[in-house]
Design a protein around this motif. Structure first.
Motif, PDB file in Angstrom:
ATOM      1  N   TRP A  49      16.479   3.387   2.315  1.00 35.95           N
ATOM      2  CA  TRP A  49      17.124   2.628   1.242  1.00 35.95           C
ATOM      3  C   TRP A  49      16.147   2.504   0.068  1.00 35.95           C
ATOM      4  O   TRP A  49      14.917   2.452   0.279  1.00 35.95           O
ATOM      5  CB  TRP A  49      17.476   1.220   1.731  1.00 35.95           C
ATOM      6  N   PRO A  50      16.691   2.435  -1.150  1.00 34.02           N
ATOM      7  CA  PRO A  50      15.802   2.223  -2.303  1.00 34.02           C
ATOM      8  C   PRO A  50      15.268   0.792  -2.299  1.00 34.02           C
ATOM      9  O   PRO A  50      15.940  -0.123  -1.813  1.00 34.02           O
ATOM     10  CB  PRO A  50      16.714   2.469  -3.511  1.00 34.02           C
ATOM     11  N   SER A  51      14.073   0.612  -2.827  1.00 32.64           N
ATOM     12  CA  SER A  51      13.497  -0.734  -2.895  1.00 32.64           C
ATOM     13  C   SER A  51      12.519  -0.758  -4.065  1.00 32.64           C
ATOM     14  O   SER A  51      12.198   0.292  -4.610  1.00 32.64           O
ATOM     15  CB  SER A  51      12.743  -1.035  -1.595  1.00 32.64           C
ATOM     16  N   PRO A  52      12.037  -1.923  -4.426  1.00 33.83           N
ATOM     17  CA  PRO A  52      11.052  -1.978  -5.515  1.00 33.83           C
ATOM     18  C   PRO A  52       9.784  -1.174  -5.189  1.00 33.83           C
ATOM     19  O   PRO A  52       8.999  -0.879  -6.080  1.00 33.83           O
ATOM     20  CB  PRO A  52      10.712  -3.471  -5.607  1.00 33.83           C
ATOM     21  N   TRP A  53       9.605  -0.827  -3.905  1.00 33.69           N
ATOM     22  CA  TRP A  53       8.379  -0.109  -3.504  1.00 33.69           C
ATOM     23  C   TRP A  53       8.658   1.356  -3.192  1.00 33.69           C
ATOM     24  O   TRP A  53       7.822   2.051  -2.625  1.00 33.69           O
ATOM     25  CB  TRP A  53       7.759  -0.808  -2.283  1.00 33.69           C
ATOM     26  N   GLY A  54       9.855   1.798  -3.524  1.00 33.30           N
ATOM     27  CA  GLY A  54      10.233   3.182  -3.250  1.00 33.30           C
ATOM     28  C   GLY A  54      11.183   3.241  -2.065  1.00 33.30           C
ATOM     29  O   GLY A  54      11.571   2.200  -1.505  1.00 33.30           O
ATOM     30  N   GLU A  55      11.568   4.449  -1.684  1.00 31.91           N
ATOM     31  CA  GLU A  55      12.531   4.600  -0.576  1.00 31.91           C
ATOM     32  C   GLU A  55      11.872   4.300   0.758  1.00 31.91           C
ATOM     33  O   GLU A  55      10.776   4.789   1.040  1.00 31.91           O
ATOM     34  CB  GLU A  55      13.088   6.025  -0.556  1.00 31.91           C
ATOM     35  N   GLY A  56      12.559   3.533   1.546  1.00 29.87           N
ATOM     36  CA  GLY A  56      11.970   3.188   2.846  1.00 29.87           C
ATOM     37  C   GLY A  56      12.962   2.432   3.700  1.00 29.87           C
ATOM     38  O   GLY A  56      14.177   2.515   3.498  1.00 29.87           O
ATOM     39  N   ALA A  65       9.517   5.679   3.686  1.00 30.92           N
ATOM     40  CA  ALA A  65      10.158   6.674   4.559  1.00 30.92           C
ATOM     41  C   ALA A  65       9.533   8.043   4.335  1.00 30.92           C
ATOM     42  O   ALA A  65       9.362   8.463   3.189  1.00 30.92           O
ATOM     43  CB  ALA A  65      11.649   6.734   4.265  1.00 30.92           C
ATOM     44  N   SER A  66       9.185   8.691   5.422  1.00 31.67           N
ATOM     45  CA  SER A  66       8.689  10.067   5.304  1.00 31.67           C
ATOM     46  C   SER A  66       9.886  10.942   4.910  1.00 31.67           C
ATOM     47  O   SER A  66      11.033  10.541   5.095  1.00 31.67           O
ATOM     48  CB  SER A  66       8.107  10.514   6.640  1.00 31.67           C
ATOM     49  N   PRO A  67       9.633  12.137   4.368  1.00 32.93           N
ATOM     50  CA  PRO A  67      10.758  12.954   3.878  1.00 32.93           C
ATOM     51  C   PRO A  67      11.833  13.198   4.938  1.00 32.93           C
ATOM     52  O   PRO A  67      13.015  13.254   4.624  1.00 32.93           O
ATOM     53  CB  PRO A  67      10.087  14.275   3.477  1.00 32.93           C
ATOM     54  N   GLU A  68      11.435  13.302   6.218  1.00 32.30           N
ATOM     55  CA  GLU A  68      12.446  13.624   7.246  1.00 32.30           C
ATOM     56  C   GLU A  68      13.158  12.380   7.797  1.00 32.30           C
ATOM     57  O   GLU A  68      14.088  12.498   8.586  1.00 32.30           O
ATOM     58  CB  GLU A  68      11.810  14.436   8.399  1.00 32.30           C
ATOM     59  N   HIS A  69      12.734  11.209   7.389  1.00 39.32           N
ATOM     60  CA  HIS A  69      13.352   9.974   7.894  1.00 39.32           C
ATOM     61  C   HIS A  69      14.748   9.826   7.289  1.00 39.32           C
ATOM     62  O   HIS A  69      14.917   9.801   6.077  1.00 39.32           O
ATOM     63  CB  HIS A  69      12.470   8.788   7.513  1.00 39.32           C
ATOM     64  N   ILE A  70      15.760   9.699   8.157  1.00 39.63           N
ATOM     65  CA  ILE A  70      17.137   9.713   7.633  1.00 39.63           C
ATOM     66  C   ILE A  70      17.579   8.351   7.110  1.00 39.63           C
ATOM     67  O   ILE A  70      18.169   8.237   6.044  1.00 39.63           O
ATOM     68  CB  ILE A  70      18.136  10.188   8.723  1.00 39.63           C
ATOM     69  N   MET A  71      17.295   7.290   7.887  1.00 44.09           N
ATOM     70  CA  MET A  71      17.787   5.969   7.467  1.00 44.09           C
ATOM     71  C   MET A  71      16.825   5.401   6.433  1.00 44.09           C
ATOM     72  O   MET A  71      15.728   4.948   6.767  1.00 44.09           O
ATOM     73  CB  MET A  71      17.878   5.051   8.688  1.00 44.09           C
ATOM     74  N   VAL A  81       0.864  -1.184   0.000  1.00 42.69           N
ATOM     75  CA  VAL A  81       0.000   0.000   0.000  1.00 42.69           C
ATOM     76  C   VAL A  81       0.895   1.225   0.000  1.00 42.69           C
ATOM     77  O   VAL A  81       1.668   1.422   0.954  1.00 42.69           O
ATOM     78  CB  VAL A  81      -0.887   0.068   1.278  1.00 42.69           C
ATOM     79  N   ASP A  82       0.835   1.989  -1.052  1.00 43.28           N
ATOM     80  CA  ASP A  82       1.514   3.289  -1.103  1.00 43.28           C
ATOM     81  C   ASP A  82       2.966   3.234  -0.597  1.00 43.28           C
ATOM     82  O   ASP A  82       3.349   3.984   0.315  1.00 43.28           O
ATOM     83  CB  ASP A  82       0.695   4.303  -0.272  1.00 43.28           C
ATOM     84  N   GLY A  83       3.751   2.335  -1.156  1.00 48.75           N
ATOM     85  CA  GLY A  83       5.181   2.305  -0.815  1.00 48.75           C
ATOM     86  C   GLY A  83       5.528   1.534   0.438  1.00 48.75           C
ATOM     87  O   GLY A  83       6.701   1.410   0.792  1.00 48.75           O
ATOM     88  N   SER A  84       4.529   1.022   1.153  1.00 51.86           N
ATOM     89  CA  SER A  84       4.802   0.156   2.310  1.00 51.86           C
ATOM     90  C   SER A  84       4.288  -1.249   1.999  1.00 51.86           C
ATOM     91  O   SER A  84       3.343  -1.405   1.211  1.00 51.86           O
ATOM     92  CB  SER A  84       4.079   0.669   3.562  1.00 51.86           C
ATOM     93  N   VAL A  85       4.920  -2.233   2.616  1.00 52.96           N
ATOM     94  CA  VAL A  85       4.453  -3.619   2.425  1.00 52.96           C
ATOM     95  C   VAL A  85       4.093  -4.185   3.795  1.00 52.96           C
ATOM     96  O   VAL A  85       4.869  -4.064   4.751  1.00 52.96           O
ATOM     97  CB  VAL A  85       5.542  -4.499   1.763  1.00 52.96           C
ATOM     98  N   TYR A  86       2.922  -4.786   3.906  1.00 53.26           N
ATOM     99  CA  TYR A  86       2.467  -5.353   5.185  1.00 53.26           C
ATOM    100  C   TYR A  86       2.302  -6.861   5.069  1.00 53.26           C
ATOM    101  O   TYR A  86       1.909  -7.387   4.024  1.00 53.26           O
ATOM    102  CB  TYR A  86       1.129  -4.727   5.597  1.00 53.26           C
ATOM    103  N   PHE A  87       2.574  -7.509   6.175  1.00 51.53           N
ATOM    104  CA  PHE A  87       2.340  -8.956   6.256  1.00 51.53           C
ATOM    105  C   PHE A  87       0.847  -9.174   6.489  1.00 51.53           C
ATOM    106  O   PHE A  87       0.236  -8.531   7.344  1.00 51.53           O
ATOM    107  CB  PHE A  87       3.151  -9.551   7.413  1.00 51.53           C
TER     108      PHE A  87
END
Ligand code: AMP
Ligand code: ZN
Length: 488
Positions: free
Chosen positions: A210-217, A202-208, A149-155
């Motif tokens: 990484w790129p992924s198939p679902w976007g940065e997070g 990752a929200s814009p202010e989140h520092i840590m 969902v919108d760049g996040s993946v849930y179990f």
């Protein structure tokens, strides 16, 4: 010799231990989240698994012991994604998240080495295994147990529950937990409240990030342990350990992720160490009842009457079974201090005992009792009780009230050395922070400073203090005199 049996949290039974590959053991233990100083409670868990590791080595197994470092922002709430603790601490200390990770990893290692724990065979970091975690998410998605969902993946817990049991080990029934759940960040994205994040956008202010198939997070809370244990120990391995508080949701989620990925359960034996408590309450940073190992060594905490050496603390921990809670108290530590010294003094006396003609001690029975204790789910308090019986024997022999032959004395010496030093990991106390000559020099410097003060030469006394400070040596003045410590 009776075989080793281990209490398996999964079956809630003691089971005879049989490794998957004869002579080899794969052991995974959840390591610390390095966002702050490891407290004494954390150390208890790692001392527990140090004993497990040491005893398996003693039994002749080739053990691969994997203990991770959680250096990706962890989340604070039970079901999902509250605050990234490493990121939050980086903001407080105004440094990079990786400086936080480095600082607290070093502290963790330093403290565990004071406690004389053996380093694990592999100490993988979550940030070093992002690609493995992404691959695992892809497999879980392909197998239909996760959704994006919108760049996040849930179990997808409900989907999973239809096929496999979920919550069995911890005895949690997620359906009954629904009512107690608060609305948390990301909750609206989930199909079911107990679904947990495998990947978080990752929200814009989140520092840590990484790129992924679902976007940065960044990866979810539980994923690193699944990915790293599989990588280093295989899809099924022998023993997985951690503190009791990790059973749910962390370990249940690990089981679900691995099963969703590989089609079968990952672990044969789940071991959980019980908590260190203070006045019956779990020691925890958030409850404000925690203290740090170096505070305990120095006796610098309101809860402490005095300082206790690392070996005394280790001995204190061994006097409780790992599945029982262990309540901290000054009285218990003082008793442990006496006990530890009594044991070490007796060991030092073995060499000074004169052998007799006859043998009044049944070494074979003693040895078998010791093994019986350790083979019974690592029962260190019983082992310690047997050791104290032998302390009496050694003392009597030393006082010539009891006779032991040369061969019994030498067998006893070898066996006790093996048990006390190699299995229990206790060593002779030395001044932990310095060798003797440093301490002598420091006493001299302290005396010279005292003289300067008496002569009202405050310039010199301050100079001594300040120059020592540059060498990371701290002087502590009190009404009883001056002591010194290395600065932490
Ligand atoms: P954490 O860094 O919070 O993930 O904790 C590291 C390890 O310490 C985990 O295995 C926890 O279960 C364990 N732990 C945390 N608090 C305690 C405690 N009071 N007593 C024993 N183990 C603890
Ligand atoms: Zn873990």
């Amino acid at each position: 010799m009776k075989e080793l049996s281990i209490y398996n949290s999964q079956s809630r039974n003691k089971e005879k231990f049989e490794p998957i590959h004869k002579d080899f053991v794969g052991l995974y233990v959840c390591g610390p989240t390095v966002y702050n100083y490891a407290h004494l409670g954390n150390c208890r868990t790692f001392v527990t698994f140090d004993i497990v590791y040491r005893y398996l080595l003693h039994l002749g197994y080739k053990v691969r012991y994997v203990r991770n470092i959680t250096d990706v922002g962890h989340i604070t709430t039970e079901f999902d994604d509250g605050v990234d603790r490493i990121g939050a601490q980086a903001k407080i200390e105004q440094v990079e998240p990786m400086e936080i990770v480095q600082k607290y990893t070093l502290y963790f290692h330093e403290m565990l080495s004071h406690f004389n724990t053996l380093p694990p065979s592999i100490e993988p970091t979550a940030t070093g295994h992002i690609s493995e975690q992404i691959r695992m998410i892809e497999t879980i998605l392909n197998n239909g147990f996760a959704y994006e969902v919108d760049g996040s993946v849930y179990f997808d817990v409900q989907r999973y529950k239809n096929v496999h049991p979920y919550g069995e080990m911890s005895g949690r029934n997620v359906d009954e937990l629904i009512e107690n759940t608060r609305e948390l960040d990301g909750q609206e994205e989930k199909r079911f409240f107990a679904d947990f994040a495998l990947w978080k956008k990752a929200s814009p202010e989140h520092i840590m990030r990484w790129p992924s198939p679902w976007g940065e997070g960044f990866p979810g809370w539980h994923l690193e342990c699944s990915a790293m244990s599989t990588k280093y120990l295989g899809e099924t391995f022998d023993i997985h350990g951690g503190g009791m508080d990790l059973k749910f949701p962390h370990h249940e989620s690990e089981i679900a992720q691995n099963t969703a990925c590989c089609g079968h359960k990952p672990v044969n034996v789940w071991m959980h160490g019980n908590m260190l408590t203070v006045n019956g309450q779990k020691m925890s940073k958030s409850l404000g009842n925690s203290f740090l190992p170096h505070e305990l060594f120095a006796g610098e905490h309101p809860l402490l009457d005095q300082g206790y050496s690392p070996m005394v603390v280790r001995f204190f921990m061994l006097q409780a079974h790992y599945r029982s809670t262990l309540d901290f108290s000054n009285e218990a530590l003082k008793a442990a201090e006496k006990g530890y010294h009594r044991l070490m003094e007796a060991i030092a006396k073995i060499d000074k005992c004169s052998p007799g003609e006859t043998n009044e001690f049944n070494f074979v029975a003693f040895k078998s009792n010791c093994y019986e204790a350790m083979n019974d789910d690592f029962n260190t308090p019983i082992l310690v009780a047997h050791l104290f019986e032998v302390v009496k024997v050694i003392n009597s022999c030393f006082d010539k009230k009891m006779s032991l032959t040369q061969s019994t004395l030498s067998d006893l010496k070898t066996f006790i050395h093996e048990l006390v030093h190699n299995v229990l990991g206790l060593k002779e106390e030395s001044n932990e922070s310095a060798n003797d000559s440093t301490d002598h020099l420091m006493q001299l410097i302290i005396q010279l400073r005292q003289k300067a003060k008496e002569n009202k030469d405050y310039h010199t006394s301050d100079l001594i203090r300040d120059e020592l400070k540059k060498l990371a040596i701290q002087l502590n003045d009190s009404k009883d005199g001056t002591t010194w410590t290395y600065e932490k």
